[in-house]
Design an enzyme around this catalytic site. Sequence first.
Site, PDB file in Angstrom:
ATOM      1  N   LEU A  93       0.847  -1.205   0.000  1.00 45.45           N
ATOM      2  CA  LEU A  93       0.000   0.000   0.000  1.00 45.45           C
ATOM      3  C   LEU A  93       0.878   1.250   0.000  1.00 45.45           C
ATOM      4  CD1 LEU A  93      -2.535  -1.367   2.609  1.00 45.45           C
ATOM      5  CD2 LEU A  93      -3.046  -0.903   0.193  1.00 45.45           C
ATOM      6  N   HIS A 109       1.539 -10.157  10.875  1.00 41.55           N
ATOM      7  CA  HIS A 109       2.754 -10.609  10.192  1.00 41.55           C
ATOM      8  C   HIS A 109       3.302 -11.840  10.927  1.00 41.55           C
ATOM      9  CE1 HIS A 109       6.409 -10.363   7.842  1.00 41.55           C
ATOM     10  NE2 HIS A 109       7.081 -10.578   8.958  1.00 41.55           N
TER      11      HIS A 109
HETATM   12  C1  GRF Z   1      -0.579 -15.276   7.425  1.00 36.75           C
HETATM   13  O1  GRF Z   1       0.532 -16.045   7.787  1.00 36.75           O
HETATM   14  C2  GRF Z   1      -0.365 -13.834   7.801  1.00 36.75           C
HETATM   15  O2  GRF Z   1       0.397 -13.662   8.942  1.00 36.75           O
HETATM   16  C3  GRF Z   1       0.362 -13.290   6.601  1.00 36.75           C
HETATM   17  O3  GRF Z   1      -0.213 -13.933   5.503  1.00 36.75           O
HETATM   18  C4  GRF Z   1      -0.742 -15.193   5.910  1.00 36.75           C
HETATM   19  C5  GRF Z   1      -2.168 -15.207   5.501  1.00 36.75           C
HETATM   20  O4  GRF Z   1      -2.793 -16.445   5.734  1.00 36.75           O
HETATM   21  N1  GRF Z   1       0.276 -11.847   6.557  1.00 36.75           N
HETATM   22  P1  GRF Z   1      -4.356 -16.566   5.660  1.00 36.75           P
HETATM   23  O5  GRF Z   1      -4.766 -16.109   4.266  1.00 36.75           O
HETATM   24  O6  GRF Z   1      -4.954 -15.697   6.713  1.00 36.75           O
HETATM   25  O7  GRF Z   1      -4.670 -18.005   5.881  1.00 36.75           O
END
Ligand code: GRF
Length: 215
Positions: A93, A109
């Site tokens: 973004l 994250h």
């Molecule tokens: C997760 O590990 C999150 O921390 C990261 O991307 C992944 C997304 O997984 N930002 P999901 O689509 O929520 O299953």
Amino acid sequence: MLKIGVLISGRGSNLQSLIAACAASGFPAQIACVISNKAEARGLDHARAANIPALVISHRDYADRPAFEAALDAALAQHQVQLVCLAGFMRILTAWFTERWRDRLINIHPSLLPAFPGLDTHQKAIDYGSKLTGCTVHFVRAEMDHGPIILQAAVPVFPEDTEETLSARVLKAEHKAYPTALRLIADNRVNVFEERTFISDVPASDEALFSPPKL
Ligand code: GRF
């Protein structure tokens, strides 16, 4: 009730954890809309199954990032979104968007930031020899995987871990961390001051987390 918008690009397991949390009686937030930049994102099915407006806003349909972000912004406004939750949203973004939603835009994250920003966090933690890793929920700033930390959850890294086993352990923590952070914000307990967050009424525990376990 805090109205949230969830931005996804894929699997949507964190979205699912937010849907489940918001469905519980007394939870102080509700999902006003889910937006994916990819039509094939599996997370859209979770939203539809829960009768949540599920929108596709593909970045490919827009000439540039500003035009794409203006469309996101318009959809969020249309659904009266007050807080945006990024949940596996794979587009960077711009500062226009992150400033427009400053302190009203959060991300999860899969590492203990500031360790291992970017992709492949679990392999990086294994390669580095970290004994603890985890996840971080933070307010979003223009710099990727950066911004005031709201909450972190730590899990051990075991010697035999692979990227798969470690990511599964962290993901389990993510599914508890994101709803917890959302509840704190919706309860108005999170304040940002000089780029740090301060959370009110937190019971203090000064117990250390050991990995390997304390002998
Ligand atoms: C997760 O590990 C999150 O921390 C990261 O991307 C992944 C997304 O997984 N930002 P999901 O689509 O929520 O299953």
